[in-house]
Design an enzyme around this catalytic site. Structure first.
Site, PDB file in Angstrom:
ATOM      1  CE1 TYR A 151     -15.221   9.630 -16.687  1.00 56.53           C
ATOM      2  CE2 TYR A 151     -14.651  10.139 -14.424  1.00 56.53           C
ATOM      3  CZ  TYR A 151     -15.098   9.238 -15.375  1.00 56.53           C
ATOM      4  OH  TYR A 151     -15.416   7.969 -15.006  1.00 56.53           O
ATOM      5  CE  LYS A 162     -11.699   5.512 -18.962  1.00 53.62           C
ATOM      6  NZ  LYS A 162     -11.980   6.874 -18.535  1.00 53.62           N
ATOM      7  NE  ARG A 216      -2.794   0.501   3.499  1.00 53.55           N
ATOM      8  CZ  ARG A 216      -2.384   1.206   4.576  1.00 53.55           C
ATOM      9  NH1 ARG A 216      -2.188   2.506   4.466  1.00 53.55           N
ATOM     10  NH2 ARG A 216      -2.178   0.624   5.730  1.00 53.55           N
ATOM     11  CG  ASP A 223      -8.413  14.020 -16.883  1.00 49.42           C
ATOM     12  OD1 ASP A 223      -7.678  13.278 -17.567  1.00 49.42           O
ATOM     13  OD2 ASP A 223      -9.529  13.673 -16.453  1.00 49.42           O
TER      14      ASP A 223
HETATM   15  C1  LIG Z   1     -12.357   7.516 -17.308  1.00 52.39           C
HETATM   16  C2  LIG Z   1     -11.925   8.890 -17.029  1.00 52.39           C
HETATM   17  C3  LIG Z   1     -11.602   9.287 -15.719  1.00 52.39           C
HETATM   18  C4  LIG Z   1     -11.786   8.373 -14.517  1.00 52.39           C
HETATM   19  O1  LIG Z   1     -10.848   7.366 -14.488  1.00 52.39           O
HETATM   20  P1  LIG Z   1     -11.088   5.903 -13.828  1.00 52.39           P
HETATM   21  O2  LIG Z   1      -9.863   5.154 -14.160  1.00 52.39           O
HETATM   22  O3  LIG Z   1     -12.334   5.344 -14.445  1.00 52.39           O
HETATM   23  O4  LIG Z   1     -11.274   6.145 -12.363  1.00 52.39           O
HETATM   24  C5  LIG Z   1     -11.125  10.566 -15.523  1.00 52.39           C
HETATM   25  N1  LIG Z   1     -10.988  11.438 -16.561  1.00 52.39           N
HETATM   26  C6  LIG Z   1     -11.299  11.095 -17.824  1.00 52.39           C
HETATM   27  C7  LIG Z   1     -11.124  12.102 -18.917  1.00 52.39           C
HETATM   28  C8  LIG Z   1     -11.776   9.817 -18.101  1.00 52.39           C
HETATM   29  O5  LIG Z   1     -12.104   9.491 -19.360  1.00 52.39           O
END
Ligand SMILES: *Cc1c(COP(=O)(O)O)cnc(C)c1O
Length: 394
Positions: free
Chosen positions: A107, A204, A54, A179
């Site tokens: 998001y 992703k 962790r 992001d």
């Molecule tokens: C999917 C997504 C997230 C969240 O990520 P997780 O891995 O599902 O927690 C955040 N920002 C964007 C742009 C996303 O497409």
């Protein structure tokens, strides 16, 4: 500094690899120490890799070494999901009484942190139109500590002028977090534009194979230490096997992004002219209202596009039903094409007014172009757009 494809393959070669050519999987919850002194040192080693998983694991350190080099940052860390990266960072960087600025188009999970979680903890928030850097300036208060940016944004592919907003924030001693999920470091490096912290849903493109949930944060070591202190408490730990799979995915990120970029661009250009399509949201199209800005801060435009069907809600649903390759799925960024109809996905979660306020049209489809052959994807999308495709005379 080496090129991005070289870094993706070699940046971790001195991190706990021993003589194994491929990284071993450290499938262990804890590590043992020789003596009390070593044990005490390991226990306070932030983002370390020899105390308790962790707190850190060699598989985390390997991914972090690659990510830091890809994003041009001093350090990086991994978390159990993109949302774990966001919430750990936000909880580390703001306190009750502070103020956070976010974007209107963002998001859904990020929107919920801004609109629900933070206000409940006594942190006030303001969401602004990301296309207007002056809107960020107008939203500043003496208590503003953080700006949450996302470019291109999900699902409308709107662009934030990252350099302009980063300069503004820095002048006011406000931290910025971007992001970078949609762009990836292949197409955009927010830190080179002045952003403090970069985060990803590594679920992703970074992993790219739709088989791992993971998150990433990249930035200065001092800031990541503060985030790590919280991530250890929230238990946002990524499993060693998932970290190993993410590293394996990263090896081919530059190769995959080249195809995602090509497929996104080809689909956007083909559908943009189709009579059944009202509008295509894709920053690589000259018709995108922020195409010039996107071209300045990005070197490619990714595989995600927003397709607005002229026939509205029913036409969008029918388009999705006719696609042969892209299946209905909430995810994106994998080698397989995926598509989602936000207006029908959100029906159970948001009111019609809330959907309209987010700027998402009832006829919008978000298509994530995979790495299939470009010609196959274009032919499929044109056929699915409706009979108009076959009946056109030009
Ligand atoms: C999917 C997504 C997230 C969240 O990520 P997780 O891995 O599902 O927690 C955040 N920002 C964007 C742009 C996303 O497409």
């Amino acid at each position: 500094m080496s090129g991005i494809s070289t870094a993706a393959i070699h940046a971790d070669r001195d991190v706990d690899r021993g003589r194994a050519l491929a990284p071993p999987i450290y499938q262990t919850a804890a590590f043992w120490a020789e003596d009390a002194e070593q044990f005490a040192r390991a226990a306070v080693d932030r983002r370390g890799r020899g105390f308790y998983t962790r707190y850190g694991n060699p598989n985390h350190a390997q991914v972090a070494a690659v990510l830091a080099e890809l994003e041009h940052t001093e350090a990086a860390m991994v978390t159990a999901s993109g949302m774990a990266a966001l919430t750990s960072a936000v909880l580390a960087l703001v306190s009750s009484g502070d103020h956070v600025i976010g974007q209107r188009s963002t998001y859904g999970g990020t929107a919920s942190v801004l609109l629900n979680l933070l206000p409940r903890l006594g942190v006030s928030t303001t969401v602004v139109d990301q296309a207007d850097p002056a809107a960020f300036e107008r939203a500043l208060t003496p208590r503003t500590r953080l700006m949450l940016l996302e470019s291109p944004s999900n699902p409308l592919l709107q662009i934030t002028d990252l350099r302009a907003v980063a300069d503004l924030a820095r002048a006011h001693h406000v931290l910025t977090m971007a992001d970078n999920t949609f762009a990836t470091p292949v197409n955009q490096r927010p830190v080179d534009l002045g952003i403090d912290l970069v985060w990803h849903s590594a679920t992703k493109y970074l992993n790219g194979h739709s088989d791992v949930s993971a998150g990433v944060l990249a930035g200065p070591a001092g800031l990541l230490d503060r985030v790590w202190d919280v991530a250890v408490l929230t238990g946002a730990v990524l499993g060693p096997l998932d970290a190993w799979l993410l590293l394996r995915g990263l090896r081919t990120l530059p190769l995959r992004m080249a195809r995602h970029n090509a497929n996104g661009q080809a689909l956007a250009e083909a559908l943009h002219e189709h009579p059944a399509v009202a509008r295509v949201h894709y920053p690589g199209l000259p018709a995108h209202p922020q195409h010039a800005l996107a071209s300045r801060q990005m070197s490619g435009f990714g595989g995600v596009l927003g397709i607005e069907l002229a026939g509205g809600f029913e036409a969008a649903d029918a388009f999705l039903g006719r696609l042969r390759y892209a299946r209905r799925s909430a995810s994106l960024g994998g080698v397989e094409s995926l598509a989602v109809h936000p207006a029908s996905m959100w029906r159970g979660m948001l009111s019609a007014e809330q959907i309209a306020a987010s700027g998402v049209a009832p006829g919008l489809v978000r298509l994530s172009a995979g790495t299939e052959d470009t010609a196959d994807l274009v032919a499929d999308a044109l056929a699915a757009a409706g009979p108009a495709a076959g009946e056109r005379t030009r």
